[in-house]
Design a protein around this motif. Structure first.
Motif, PDB file in Angstrom:
ATOM      1  N   VAL A 100     -72.540 -47.645-130.833  1.00 24.49           N
ATOM      2  CA  VAL A 100     -71.502 -47.916-131.832  1.00 24.49           C
ATOM      3  C   VAL A 100     -70.760 -46.626-132.179  1.00 24.49           C
ATOM      4  N   LEU A 101     -71.501 -45.535-132.366  1.00 24.97           N
ATOM      5  CA  LEU A 101     -70.840 -44.243-132.651  1.00 24.97           C
ATOM      6  C   LEU A 101     -69.940 -43.832-131.493  1.00 24.97           C
ATOM      7  N   TRP A 102     -70.409 -44.016-130.262  1.00 28.15           N
ATOM      8  CA  TRP A 102     -69.610 -43.621-129.103  1.00 28.15           C
ATOM      9  C   TRP A 102     -68.313 -44.431-129.043  1.00 28.15           C
ATOM     10  N   PHE A 103     -68.420 -45.808-129.269  1.00 30.49           N
ATOM     11  CA  PHE A 103     -67.210 -46.633-129.266  1.00 30.49           C
ATOM     12  C   PHE A 103     -66.275 -46.231-130.406  1.00 30.49           C
ATOM     13  N   TRP A 105     -65.990 -43.295-131.819  1.00 30.14           N
ATOM     14  CA  TRP A 105     -65.405 -42.002-131.457  1.00 30.14           C
ATOM     15  C   TRP A 105     -64.291 -42.179-130.438  1.00 30.14           C
ATOM     16  N   ARG A 106     -64.536 -43.098-129.420  1.00 31.69           N
ATOM     17  CA  ARG A 106     -63.519 -43.353-128.404  1.00 31.69           C
ATOM     18  C   ARG A 106     -62.290 -43.997-129.037  1.00 31.69           C
ATOM     19  N   LEU A 107     -62.495 -44.935-129.989  1.00 35.65           N
ATOM     20  CA  LEU A 107     -61.342 -45.593-130.646  1.00 35.65           C
ATOM     21  C   LEU A 107     -60.556 -44.604-131.470  1.00 35.65           C
ATOM     22  N   LEU A 108     -61.247 -43.736-132.198  1.00 37.90           N
ATOM     23  CA  LEU A 108     -60.555 -42.771-133.069  1.00 37.90           C
ATOM     24  C   LEU A 108     -59.892 -41.663-132.248  1.00 37.90           C
ATOM     25  N   LYS A 109     -60.408 -41.373-131.069  1.00 40.40           N
ATOM     26  CA  LYS A 109     -59.860 -40.323-130.227  1.00 40.40           C
ATOM     27  C   LYS A 109     -58.545 -40.768-129.617  1.00 40.40           C
ATOM     28  N   SER A 110     -58.405 -42.048-129.371  1.00 38.23           N
ATOM     29  CA  SER A 110     -57.211 -42.549-128.688  1.00 38.23           C
ATOM     30  C   SER A 110     -55.988 -42.534-129.534  1.00 38.23           C
TER      31      SER A 110
END
Length: 110
Positions: A100-103, A105-110
């Motif tokens: 969940v943290l990885w997803f 982080w990926r959403l916020l990075k985009s």
């Protein structure tokens, strides 16, 4: 005639009374020895009865302890199983949280 006694064997008269007294004394001592032996036997039997009671109590206590240990052992096994299950639940939760943290982080990075 006179002399050493008219009965011929020499065991009559005062000598015979002495021998009879010795025999009675011997019988009395034998009776006392038999009574002592019976008394000792009764005391031994009494002691063995008390020892049997002590052994029975010890056996009951030992069985109680073994029962308690058996229950304790069973509880320990259940606790160990529960700890293993809890460990895998914690690992699974950590893995899900990491994903969940990885997803996130990926959403916020985009």
């Amino acid at each position: 005639g006179g002399g050493a006694g008219g009965s011929g064997s020499g065991y009559g008269g005062a000598g015979g009374a002495s021998q009879e007294a010795q025999m009675m004394g011997s019988v009395a001592r034998s009776n006392q020895a038999i009574e002592d032996i019976f008394g000792q036997g009764a005391a031994i039997l009494q002691g063995m009865g008390a020892q049997r009671d002590r052994l029975k109590r010890a056996q009951r206590k030992m069985l109680d302890v073994l029962n308690t240990m058996g229950i304790s052992e069973q509880l320990l096994r259940r606790a160990e199983r529960r700890m293993k299950m809890d460990k895998w639940i914690v690992y699974g939760g950590m893995a899900v949280f990491t994903v969940v943290l990885w997803f996130t982080w990926r959403l916020l990075k985009s």
